[in-house]
Design a protein around this motif. Structure first.
Motif, PDB file in Angstrom:
ATOM      1  N   TYR A   2      38.065  41.392  33.977  1.00 59.36           N
ATOM      2  CA  TYR A   2      37.234  42.380  34.650  1.00 59.36           C
ATOM      3  C   TYR A   2      37.139  41.977  36.116  1.00 59.36           C
ATOM      4  CZ  TYR A   2      35.939  43.206  29.807  1.00 59.36           C
ATOM      5  OH  TYR A   2      35.984  43.463  28.464  1.00 59.36           O
ATOM      6  N   VAL A   3      37.314  42.934  37.024  1.00 60.42           N
ATOM      7  CA  VAL A   3      37.351  42.630  38.451  1.00 60.42           C
ATOM      8  C   VAL A   3      36.198  43.326  39.159  1.00 60.42           C
ATOM      9  CG1 VAL A   3      38.665  42.860  40.594  1.00 60.42           C
ATOM     10  CG2 VAL A   3      39.845  42.258  38.475  1.00 60.42           C
ATOM     11  N   GLY A   4      35.452  42.549  39.945  1.00 63.20           N
ATOM     12  CA  GLY A   4      34.394  43.094  40.785  1.00 63.20           C
ATOM     13  C   GLY A   4      34.768  42.966  42.243  1.00 63.20           C
ATOM     14  N   ALA A  14      36.506  39.607  46.142  1.00 62.79           N
ATOM     15  CA  ALA A  14      36.819  40.125  44.817  1.00 62.79           C
ATOM     16  C   ALA A  14      36.781  38.956  43.854  1.00 62.79           C
ATOM     17  CB  ALA A  14      38.181  40.791  44.791  1.00 62.79           C
ATOM     18  N   ALA A  15      36.285  39.208  42.659  1.00 59.99           N
ATOM     19  CA  ALA A  15      36.190  38.164  41.641  1.00 59.99           C
ATOM     20  C   ALA A  15      36.679  38.710  40.317  1.00 59.99           C
ATOM     21  CB  ALA A  15      34.755  37.664  41.520  1.00 59.99           C
ATOM     22  N   ALA A  16      37.404  37.862  39.598  1.00 62.09           N
ATOM     23  CA  ALA A  16      37.867  38.208  38.250  1.00 62.09           C
ATOM     24  C   ALA A  16      37.040  37.425  37.245  1.00 62.09           C
ATOM     25  CB  ALA A  16      39.343  37.866  38.097  1.00 62.09           C
ATOM     26  N   PHE A  17      36.590  38.098  36.182  1.00 63.35           N
ATOM     27  CA  PHE A  17      35.747  37.492  35.156  1.00 63.35           C
ATOM     28  C   PHE A  17      36.389  37.680  33.788  1.00 63.35           C
ATOM     29  CE2 PHE A  17      33.054  39.199  38.524  1.00 63.35           C
ATOM     30  CZ  PHE A  17      32.272  38.099  38.878  1.00 63.35           C
ATOM     31  N   ASP A  18      36.097  36.732  32.890  1.00 61.18           N
ATOM     32  CA  ASP A  18      36.497  36.954  31.507  1.00 61.18           C
ATOM     33  C   ASP A  18      35.390  37.708  30.785  1.00 61.18           C
ATOM     34  OD1 ASP A  18      34.497  35.120  30.813  1.00 61.18           O
ATOM     35  OD2 ASP A  18      35.897  33.519  30.261  1.00 61.18           O
ATOM     36  N   ARG A  60      46.962  37.986  41.360  1.00 64.26           N
ATOM     37  CA  ARG A  60      48.054  37.002  41.289  1.00 64.26           C
ATOM     38  C   ARG A  60      47.593  35.723  40.601  1.00 64.26           C
ATOM     39  NH1 ARG A  60      49.327  38.439  46.683  1.00 64.26           N
ATOM     40  NH2 ARG A  60      48.188  36.592  47.395  1.00 64.26           N
ATOM     41  N   GLN A  61      46.332  35.313  40.874  1.00 63.21           N
ATOM     42  CA  GLN A  61      45.826  34.066  40.303  1.00 63.21           C
ATOM     43  C   GLN A  61      45.628  34.164  38.798  1.00 63.21           C
ATOM     44  OE1 GLN A  61      42.633  31.942  42.528  1.00 63.21           O
ATOM     45  NE2 GLN A  61      42.814  33.619  43.994  1.00 63.21           N
ATOM     46  N   VAL A  62      45.275  35.351  38.327  1.00 61.94           N
ATOM     47  CA  VAL A  62      45.007  35.528  36.896  1.00 61.94           C
ATOM     48  C   VAL A  62      45.885  36.672  36.393  1.00 61.94           C
ATOM     49  CG1 VAL A  62      43.230  35.842  35.136  1.00 61.94           C
ATOM     50  CG2 VAL A  62      42.618  34.853  37.351  1.00 61.94           C
ATOM     51  N   PRO A  63      47.078  36.342  35.896  1.00 63.82           N
ATOM     52  CA  PRO A  63      48.026  37.399  35.492  1.00 63.82           C
ATOM     53  C   PRO A  63      47.686  37.992  34.132  1.00 63.82           C
ATOM     54  CG  PRO A  63      48.987  35.242  35.108  1.00 63.82           C
ATOM     55  CD  PRO A  63      47.645  34.986  35.758  1.00 63.82           C
ATOM     56  N   GLU A  64      46.476  38.496  34.010  1.00 61.06           N
ATOM     57  CA  GLU A  64      46.034  39.167  32.791  1.00 61.06           C
ATOM     58  C   GLU A  64      45.864  40.655  33.075  1.00 61.06           C
ATOM     59  OE1 GLU A  64      45.614  37.779  29.852  1.00 61.06           O
ATOM     60  OE2 GLU A  64      45.973  35.704  30.477  1.00 61.06           O
ATOM     61  N   PRO A  65      45.983  41.499  32.071  1.00 63.84           N
ATOM     62  CA  PRO A  65      45.719  42.927  32.301  1.00 63.84           C
ATOM     63  C   PRO A  65      44.274  43.143  32.756  1.00 63.84           C
ATOM     64  CG  PRO A  65      46.806  42.562  30.185  1.00 63.84           C
ATOM     65  CD  PRO A  65      46.401  41.216  30.695  1.00 63.84           C
ATOM     66  N   VAL A  66      44.072  44.055  33.693  1.00 63.15           N
ATOM     67  CA  VAL A  66      42.732  44.356  34.187  1.00 63.15           C
ATOM     68  C   VAL A  66      42.123  45.434  33.298  1.00 63.15           C
ATOM     69  CG1 VAL A  66      41.345  45.095  36.155  1.00 63.15           C
ATOM     70  CG2 VAL A  66      43.435  43.771  36.530  1.00 63.15           C
ATOM     71  N   GLU A  67      41.055  45.073  32.590  1.00 63.46           N
ATOM     72  CA  GLU A  67      40.395  46.022  31.697  1.00 63.46           C
ATOM     73  C   GLU A  67      39.726  47.131  32.499  1.00 63.46           C
ATOM     74  OE1 GLU A  67      38.787  47.677  28.127  1.00 63.46           O
ATOM     75  OE2 GLU A  67      40.412  46.264  28.515  1.00 63.46           O
ATOM     76  N   LEU A  68      38.955  46.726  33.509  1.00 66.54           N
ATOM     77  CA  LEU A  68      38.334  47.691  34.410  1.00 66.54           C
ATOM     78  C   LEU A  68      37.834  46.967  35.642  1.00 66.54           C
ATOM     79  CD1 LEU A  68      34.967  47.407  34.260  1.00 66.54           C
ATOM     80  CD2 LEU A  68      35.313  48.560  32.107  1.00 66.54           C
ATOM     81  N   ALA A  69      37.515  47.741  36.686  1.00 65.14           N
ATOM     82  CA  ALA A  69      37.026  47.185  37.944  1.00 65.14           C
ATOM     83  C   ALA A  69      35.755  47.909  38.359  1.00 65.14           C
ATOM     84  CB  ALA A  69      38.091  47.315  39.038  1.00 65.14           C
ATOM     85  N   GLU A 217      47.323  50.346  44.899  1.00 66.56           N
ATOM     86  CA  GLU A 217      47.107  49.445  46.030  1.00 66.56           C
ATOM     87  C   GLU A 217      46.057  48.394  45.649  1.00 66.56           C
ATOM     88  OE1 GLU A 217      48.229  52.176  49.904  1.00 66.56           O
ATOM     89  OE2 GLU A 217      46.128  51.719  49.523  1.00 66.56           O
ATOM     90  N   GLY A 218      46.474  47.133  45.588  1.00 67.38           N
ATOM     91  CA  GLY A 218      45.548  46.052  45.256  1.00 67.38           C
ATOM     92  C   GLY A 218      45.398  45.825  43.772  1.00 67.38           C
ATOM     93  N   LEU A 219      45.293  46.893  43.008  1.00 68.91           N
ATOM     94  CA  LEU A 219      45.183  46.839  41.552  1.00 68.91           C
ATOM     95  C   LEU A 219      46.318  47.648  40.938  1.00 68.91           C
ATOM     96  CD1 LEU A 219      41.337  47.428  41.157  1.00 68.91           C
ATOM     97  CD2 LEU A 219      42.549  45.308  40.579  1.00 68.91           C
ATOM     98  N   PRO A 220      46.746  47.307  39.717  1.00 69.42           N
ATOM     99  CA  PRO A 220      47.797  48.088  39.068  1.00 69.42           C
ATOM    100  C   PRO A 220      47.429  49.566  38.982  1.00 69.42           C
ATOM    101  CG  PRO A 220      47.381  46.056  37.858  1.00 69.42           C
ATOM    102  CD  PRO A 220      46.310  46.152  38.901  1.00 69.42           C
TER     103      PRO A 220
END
Length: 475
Positions: A2-4, A14-18, A60-69, A217-220
């Motif tokens: 999850y990206v905020g 921007a921060a990515a969370f599990d 790039r740092q966390v190559p996981e699918p983005v569930e939502l932002a 742009e920035g996100l898939p």
């Protein structure tokens, strides 16, 4: 994942969370402010490019699918855009002071109070009403060329998603045109500010917040994203402040005090604002002061002290700073909470040749603490208090703040605004996240009872000196 995204005044993050709310990666980019004789502006293209860059860095740092932002950002100001969300002119920041004479005029003729009684928002020079009125008088061609006068996150959302029109949400719209009872624009307020002919520039209010898919742009491409709330209510969500009576103090560039409430009292002193949230009937009573860490930054720069020295210097001088006292109202546009004085300026007293940099630093931190206490009392704090923001990095300042406020502090570190943006997006999309786990405090700071009693007396002295300064500002 999850990206905020948090589009701040001086920094885009921007921060990515599990799924449990643990931060997996954080990216940041500084953005500039152009300051000139009370004008404070930002380059929208620079801001948007920073958003794209930090999103690319995090993904790039966390190559996981983005569930939502989830998207949040600075509030107020005026961001004039065309139909594609591109800038018509530079954004006028919430820190801008060009409209202070208009606010002063409206304070004198009663317009200011009338607007507050209708909307619960106390205008200040950097809020959209005064800025739009100023631009209408001095730069009408810029307004003629614009399709919408939006807020920071709204510009970013439209660009990220390619939406055909700009929208905003009830939180950003709360200042100064939204009627908190109907959750719609109050056309009488628009008329009072002389902006009826510009009514079409106000973006439609999405209630609840707008959603969409990103265009790559920035996100898939196709990533689900939600627009809002803006940074103050997003931080409240990220700190777990949702129960009426509980509060949040954001110790950042802006010293913001927020208290969750279901009340709507429009009869008190016109100051601060009521921020509407996605939940009808639930609001945040907000007292966002103009200067927080910016006041300390100025004193550190002036004295040549580095940030990493603050904790040691706070320990080097006693409470009261050997008689040095600071009224920390350094903003060029004066103060907006828990009162509005566009001409108020900072004051430094009790200084002698024997005063040390440590005295100046402690006195500034104490003054900011007194200003925070004033805001929290005016906002109606009765429950627990969370604190977040850059100031939490100083353990000594947090202990001092707990003593000045006379209460324990639930310290919530990390990217609190980005965390709240994700929680808001999850609620909007029906994604189940454990909010209690996501908002767990990192520490609790208890005040020393003896020092808390000392500062309770100091607070009364602060209020008396502040009243004298306000009286001088009006003459």
């Amino acid at each position: 994942m999850y990206v905020g995204i948090d589009v701040g005044t001086s920094m885009v993050k921007a921060a990515a969370f599990d799924g449990a709310g643990r931060a997996l990666a954080v990216g940041s980019r500084p953005v500039g402010l152009a300051l000139h004789e009370g004008f404070v502006e930002q380059d929208m293209e620079e801001v948007y490019a920073a958003v794209v860059a930090v999103l690319e860095e995090v993904t790039r740092q966390v190559p996981e699918p983005v569930e939502l932002a989830g998207l949040t950002g600075q509030g107020d100001g005026v961001w004039l855009v065309d139909g594609q969300g591109r800038p018509v002119r530079a954004a006028a920041s919430w820190m801008d002071g060009r409209a202070h004479e208009l606010v002063h005029q409206w304070l004198a003729d009663g317009t200011f109070e009338t607007v507050f009684r209708r909307t619960g928002g106390a205008m200040f020079p950097g809020s959209p009403g005064p800025l739009l009125a100023w631009l209408d008088r001095h730069e009408p061609k810029a307004l003629d060329a614009a399709r919408a006068a939006v807020y920071c996150k709204d510009m970013v959302f439209q660009r990220l998603t390619g939406a055909s029109r700009a929208t905003t949400d009830v939180s950003d719209a709360s200042m100064p045109f939204l009627d908190p009872r109907t959750r719609m624009y109050d056309n009488r307020v628009v008329e009072l500010l002389g902006l009826t002919h510009r009514r079409g520039l106000l973006p439609p209010v999405s209630d609840p917040v707008a959603t969409g898919g990103t265009r790559g742009e920035g996100l898939p491409a196709g990533t689900r994203i939600a627009n809002g709330p803006y940074d103050l209510p997003a931080s409240a969500l990220g700190a777990g402040v949702t129960t009426p009576g509980d509060g949040l103090l954001i110790v950042g560039t802006c010293l913001a005090a927020l208290v969750a409430t279901t009340d709507l009292d429009l009869d008190g002193e016109p100051a601060g604002l009521y921020i509407s949230t996605d939940r009808p009937g639930h609001r945040l009573r907000a007292m966002p002061a103009m200067v927080g860490t910016a006041a300390l930054d100025w004193v550190l720069s002036t004295t040549g002290v580095r940030h990493e020295e603050v904790d040691d210097l706070l320990a080097a001088t006693p409470p009261g700073a050997h008689g040095v006292r600071v009224l920390p109202y350094f903003a060029p546009s004066g103060e907006r909470a828990p009162f509005v004085e566009p001409r108020l300026r900072a004051e430094l007293t009790g200084v002698s040749l024997e005063s040390t940099p440590a005295d100046l630093i402690r006195a500034t931190c104490e003054g900011i603490g007194y200003a925070a206490r004033h805001c929290l009392e005016a906002a109606g704090l009765t429950g627990s208090l969370a604190v977040c923001g850059g100031g939490t990095r100083s353990g000594a300042w947090m202990r001092l703040l707990a003593e000045v406020l006379g209460r324990p502090l639930r310290v919530v570190e990390g990217e609190v605004g980005a965390r709240g943006a994700v929680l808001a997006a999850a609620e909007r999309y029906g994604v189940a996240l454990d909010a209690a786990e996501w908002t767990r405090p990192t520490a609790v700071v208890e005040p020393d009872p003896g020092r808390a009693a000392y500062y309770a007396k100091g607070y009364q002295d602060h209020l008396a000196r502040l009243q004298e300064a306000r009286d001088r500002a009006r003459t």
